[in-house]
Design a protein around this motif. Structure first.
Motif, PDB file in Angstrom:
ATOM      1  N   LEU A   1       0.812  -1.201   0.075  1.00 14.45           N
ATOM      2  CA  LEU A   1       0.030   0.004   0.184  1.00 14.45           C
ATOM      3  C   LEU A   1       0.706   1.229   0.092  1.00 14.45           C
ATOM      4  CD1 LEU A   1      -2.808  -0.942   2.436  1.00 14.45           C
ATOM      5  CD2 LEU A   1      -2.832  -0.904   0.047  1.00 14.45           C
ATOM      6  N   VAL A   2       2.101   1.154   0.398  1.00 12.65           N
ATOM      7  CA  VAL A   2       3.006   2.245   0.471  1.00 12.65           C
ATOM      8  C   VAL A   2       3.355   2.809  -1.104  1.00 12.65           C
ATOM      9  CG1 VAL A   2       5.278   1.037   0.173  1.00 12.65           C
ATOM     10  CG2 VAL A   2       4.942   3.251   1.610  1.00 12.65           C
ATOM     11  N   PHE A   3       2.909   2.087  -2.043  1.00  9.04           N
ATOM     12  CA  PHE A   3       3.199   2.396  -3.380  1.00  9.04           C
ATOM     13  C   PHE A   3       1.902   3.617  -3.668  1.00  9.04           C
ATOM     14  CE2 PHE A   3       5.680  -1.554  -3.775  1.00  9.04           C
ATOM     15  CZ  PHE A   3       6.942  -0.885  -4.221  1.00  9.04           C
ATOM     16  N   PHE A   4       0.816   3.349  -2.959  1.00 13.28           N
ATOM     17  CA  PHE A   4      -0.420   4.043  -3.380  1.00 13.28           C
ATOM     18  C   PHE A   4      -0.655   5.404  -2.309  1.00 13.28           C
ATOM     19  CE2 PHE A   4      -0.732  -0.063  -4.867  1.00 13.28           C
ATOM     20  CZ  PHE A   4      -0.997   0.085  -6.080  1.00 13.28           C
ATOM     21  N   PHE A   5      -0.154   5.040  -1.097  1.00 12.27           N
ATOM     22  CA  PHE A   5      -0.349   6.052   0.006  1.00 12.27           C
ATOM     23  C   PHE A   5       0.871   6.642   0.628  1.00 12.27           C
ATOM     24  CE2 PHE A   5      -4.095   3.130  -0.517  1.00 12.27           C
ATOM     25  CZ  PHE A   5      -4.961   4.337  -0.886  1.00 12.27           C
ATOM     26  N   LYS A   6       1.244   7.711   1.023  1.00 12.25           N
ATOM     27  CA  LYS A   6       2.171   8.057   1.906  1.00 12.25           C
ATOM     28  C   LYS A   6       2.057   8.015   3.348  1.00 12.25           C
ATOM     29  CE  LYS A   6       5.707  11.436   2.269  1.00 12.25           C
ATOM     30  NZ  LYS A   6       6.288  12.769   1.857  1.00 12.25           N
ATOM     31  N   THR A   7       0.818   7.845   3.901  1.00 16.33           N
ATOM     32  CA  THR A   7       0.260   7.984   5.104  1.00 16.33           C
ATOM     33  C   THR A   7      -0.913   7.193   5.290  1.00 16.33           C
ATOM     34  OG1 THR A   7       0.210   9.057   7.225  1.00 16.33           O
ATOM     35  CG2 THR A   7      -0.584  10.126   5.169  1.00 16.33           C
ATOM     36  N   VAL A   8      -1.340   6.850   6.333  1.00 17.80           N
ATOM     37  CA  VAL A   8      -2.685   6.521   6.554  1.00 17.80           C
ATOM     38  C   VAL A   8      -3.021   7.120   7.854  1.00 17.80           C
ATOM     39  CG1 VAL A   8      -1.905   4.787   8.048  1.00 17.80           C
ATOM     40  CG2 VAL A   8      -3.940   4.269   7.172  1.00 17.80           C
ATOM     41  N   LYS A   9      -4.469   7.455   8.215  1.00 17.09           N
ATOM     42  CA  LYS A   9      -4.992   8.028   9.384  1.00 17.09           C
ATOM     43  C   LYS A   9      -4.832   7.326  10.552  1.00 17.09           C
ATOM     44  CE  LYS A   9      -8.618  10.818   7.093  1.00 17.09           C
ATOM     45  NZ  LYS A   9     -10.158  10.814   7.206  1.00 17.09           N
ATOM     46  N   ARG A  10      -4.144   8.044  11.632  1.00 13.97           N
ATOM     47  CA  ARG A  10      -3.755   7.265  13.031  1.00 13.97           C
ATOM     48  C   ARG A  10      -5.173   6.719  13.512  1.00 13.97           C
ATOM     49  NH1 ARG A  10       0.052   7.848  17.021  1.00 13.97           N
ATOM     50  NH2 ARG A  10      -0.393   6.095  18.422  1.00 13.97           N
ATOM     51  N   SER A  11      -6.378   7.111  13.292  1.00 14.07           N
ATOM     52  CA  SER A  11      -7.674   6.367  13.687  1.00 14.07           C
ATOM     53  C   SER A  11      -7.604   5.018  12.951  1.00 14.07           C
ATOM     54  CB  SER A  11      -8.863   7.183  13.332  1.00 14.07           C
ATOM     55  OG  SER A  11      -8.974   7.639  12.071  1.00 14.07           O
ATOM     56  N   VAL A  12      -7.380   5.134  11.688  1.00  8.65           N
ATOM     57  CA  VAL A  12      -7.530   3.653  11.033  1.00  8.65           C
ATOM     58  C   VAL A  12      -6.550   2.802  11.380  1.00  8.65           C
ATOM     59  CG1 VAL A  12      -7.049   2.696   8.844  1.00  8.65           C
ATOM     60  CG2 VAL A  12      -8.518   4.875   9.032  1.00  8.65           C
ATOM     61  N   PHE A  13      -5.048   3.248  11.319  1.00 10.85           N
ATOM     62  CA  PHE A  13      -3.921   2.649  12.023  1.00 10.85           C
ATOM     63  C   PHE A  13      -3.989   1.918  13.290  1.00 10.85           C
ATOM     64  CE2 PHE A  13       0.376   2.451  13.625  1.00 10.85           C
ATOM     65  CZ  PHE A  13       1.124   1.881  12.502  1.00 10.85           C
ATOM     66  N   ASP A  14      -4.616   2.549  14.218  1.00  5.78           N
ATOM     67  CA  ASP A  14      -4.839   2.331  15.774  1.00  5.78           C
ATOM     68  C   ASP A  14      -6.138   1.100  15.523  1.00  5.78           C
ATOM     69  OD1 ASP A  14      -2.996   3.518  16.696  1.00  5.78           O
ATOM     70  OD2 ASP A  14      -4.302   5.106  17.594  1.00  5.78           O
ATOM     71  N   THR A  15      -6.884   1.306  14.843  1.00  3.07           N
ATOM     72  CA  THR A  15      -8.022   0.199  14.767  1.00  3.07           C
ATOM     73  C   THR A  15      -7.634  -1.049  14.071  1.00  3.07           C
ATOM     74  OG1 THR A  15      -9.574   2.196  14.185  1.00  3.07           O
ATOM     75  CG2 THR A  15     -10.216  -0.141  13.599  1.00  3.07           C
ATOM     76  N   LEU A  16      -6.732  -0.977  13.116  1.00  2.00           N
ATOM     77  CA  LEU A  16      -6.175  -2.097  12.361  1.00  2.00           C
ATOM     78  C   LEU A  16      -5.126  -2.916  13.409  1.00  2.00           C
ATOM     79  CD1 LEU A  16      -5.709  -0.817   8.732  1.00  2.00           C
ATOM     80  CD2 LEU A  16      -7.319  -2.568   9.558  1.00  2.00           C
ATOM     81  N   LEU A  17      -4.332  -2.051  14.152  1.00  4.38           N
ATOM     82  CA  LEU A  17      -3.445  -2.551  15.159  1.00  4.38           C
ATOM     83  C   LEU A  17      -4.490  -3.372  16.206  1.00  4.38           C
ATOM     84  CD1 LEU A  17      -0.559  -0.092  15.922  1.00  4.38           C
ATOM     85  CD2 LEU A  17      -0.669  -2.419  14.715  1.00  4.38           C
ATOM     86  N   GLY A  18      -5.440  -2.804  16.563  1.00  2.00           N
ATOM     87  CA  GLY A  18      -6.591  -3.431  17.551  1.00  2.00           C
ATOM     88  C   GLY A  18      -6.957  -4.979  16.952  1.00  2.00           C
ATOM     89  N   PHE A  19      -7.293  -4.809  15.660  1.00  2.00           N
ATOM     90  CA  PHE A  19      -7.794  -5.914  15.069  1.00  2.00           C
ATOM     91  C   PHE A  19      -6.847  -7.186  15.123  1.00  2.00           C
ATOM     92  CE2 PHE A  19      -8.242  -8.505  11.135  1.00  2.00           C
ATOM     93  CZ  PHE A  19      -9.724  -8.691  11.250  1.00  2.00           C
ATOM     94  N   THR A  20      -5.464  -6.586  14.731  1.00  2.00           N
ATOM     95  CA  THR A  20      -4.387  -7.610  15.004  1.00  2.00           C
ATOM     96  C   THR A  20      -4.295  -8.195  16.228  1.00  2.00           C
ATOM     97  OG1 THR A  20      -2.965  -6.375  13.083  1.00  2.00           O
ATOM     98  CG2 THR A  20      -1.995  -7.785  14.751  1.00  2.00           C
ATOM     99  N   GLY A  21      -4.580  -7.573  17.334  1.00  2.00           N
ATOM    100  CA  GLY A  21      -4.473  -8.008  18.744  1.00  2.00           C
ATOM    101  C   GLY A  21      -5.509  -9.021  18.783  1.00  2.00           C
ATOM    102  N   GLY A  22      -6.779  -8.734  18.600  1.00  2.00           N
ATOM    103  CA  GLY A  22      -7.687  -9.357  18.509  1.00  2.00           C
ATOM    104  C   GLY A  22      -7.729 -10.906  17.901  1.00  2.00           C
ATOM    105  N   VAL A  23      -7.162 -10.899  16.743  1.00  2.00           N
ATOM    106  CA  VAL A  23      -6.989 -12.024  15.971  1.00  2.00           C
ATOM    107  C   VAL A  23      -5.929 -13.016  16.771  1.00  2.00           C
ATOM    108  CG1 VAL A  23      -6.093 -13.056  13.974  1.00  2.00           C
ATOM    109  CG2 VAL A  23      -7.493 -11.273  13.795  1.00  2.00           C
ATOM    110  N   MET A  24      -4.938 -12.390  17.490  1.00  5.97           N
ATOM    111  CA  MET A  24      -3.781 -12.988  17.965  1.00  5.97           C
ATOM    112  C   MET A  24      -4.334 -13.817  19.181  1.00  5.97           C
ATOM    113  SD  MET A  24      -0.566 -10.723  17.515  1.00  5.97           S
ATOM    114  CE  MET A  24       0.711 -11.999  18.140  1.00  5.97           C
TER     115      MET A  24
END
Length: 275
Positions: free
Chosen positions: A35-58
């Motif tokens: 995705l880094v080829f298409f976006f330079k950054t991602v909103k912190r709200s999206v970032f933290d939500t996805l990290l939380g998702f990662t923790g839930g899966v684990m």
């Protein structure tokens, strides 16, 4: 389709099946990093939500795919106390990551340079970020490899469908992990290709750990309950010590919690529906 996959896994053997499954989880990491080829950054709200998702899966995978089967497998060897191998393996996995955390220089994603952990070093921040996610991926690769190895051998309590569910779950949560390494590097001015390279490289350890886990099960099948719970303990340590703190350093903590619950639910559904 599931029957065909089970036949295929048994035909190619435990090591090859573990390698293919963990290569799939690595591929999802690479897709996230791309995705880094298409976006330079991602909103912190999206970032933290996805990290939380990662923790839930684990966390869900630790119970549904690892600790549960570990206890079930122990019922024959320890009919009165089937929890013994699970408890020993779980604590051993946590201690393994604890000592690795103290020794390996690394830097968590949302932390400043002054918060580098492990042995003191002058390594570049990108290297420290890479090592943090790599350490994160070791127990994931072991878990997938161990379960696929056991399923390919036809061991009681380990099914191909459960192993597939685990690989899919780990792969899904690896997508934001690849992005979590590549995007911060891109924000710091690192080129797109180099950011992608570091992002996908963080999961290269998973096929290696997966093959090691499968080989261990082949030669010492008695360790399977311990190995499954070992991977669970290592994953829980990573979630509590690394993933959750990273999501609680900004104002989007509630979104991170919702992401965690979403990830837990997805992994639970995968394991119950497929396993």
């Amino acid at each position: 389709m599931m029957e065909s996959l089970e036949i295929f896994v048994k035909e190619i053997g435990p090591v090859k099946s573990a390698f293919l499954a963990t290569s799939f989880t690595w591929l999802l990491t690479a897709m996230g990093a791309s995705l880094v080829f298409f976006f330079k950054t991602v909103k912190r709200s999206v970032f933290d939500t996805l990290l939380g998702f990662t923790g839930g899966v684990m966390v869900a995978a630790s119970f549904w795919s690892l600790l549960g089967p570990s206890i079930a497998l122990s019922e024959k060897s320890f009919p009165d106390h089937p929890w013994i191998p699970a408890a020993i393996g779980f604590l051993s996995g946590g201690l393994f990551i604890f000592f690795l955390d103290k020794l390996m220089p690394h830097l968590h994603i949302n932390f400043s340079n002054e918060e580098t952990e492990g042995v003191a070093t002058k390594w570049h921040k990108s290297t420290l970020l890479l090592l943090a996610i790599t350490m994160h991926n070791i127990p994931e690769g072991l878990a997938v490899g161990i379960l696929f190895g056991a399923a390919a051998l036809g061991l009681d309590g380990a099914t191909t469908s459960a192993a597939i569910a685990l690989a899919i779950g780990i792969g899904i949560q690896n997508f934001p992990e690849g992005m979590a390494v590549a995007m911060p590097l891109r924000r710091q001015g690192v080129g797109r290709r180099r950011s992608f390279w570091y992002g996908q490289l963080s999961a290269v350890v998973e096929p290696v750990a997966g093959v090691i886990g499968a080989i261990a099960v082949i030669y010492v099948q008695e360790i399977l309950p311990y190995a499954l719970s070992f991977a669970a303990g290592a994953m829980i340590f990573v979630v509590v010590e690394e993933v959750i703190p990273e999501t609680q350093r900004d104002k989007y903590t509630d979104l991170a919690v919702l992401g965690f619950m979403g990830g837990f639910t997805v992994m639970m559904i995968l394991d119950v529906a497929l396993g």
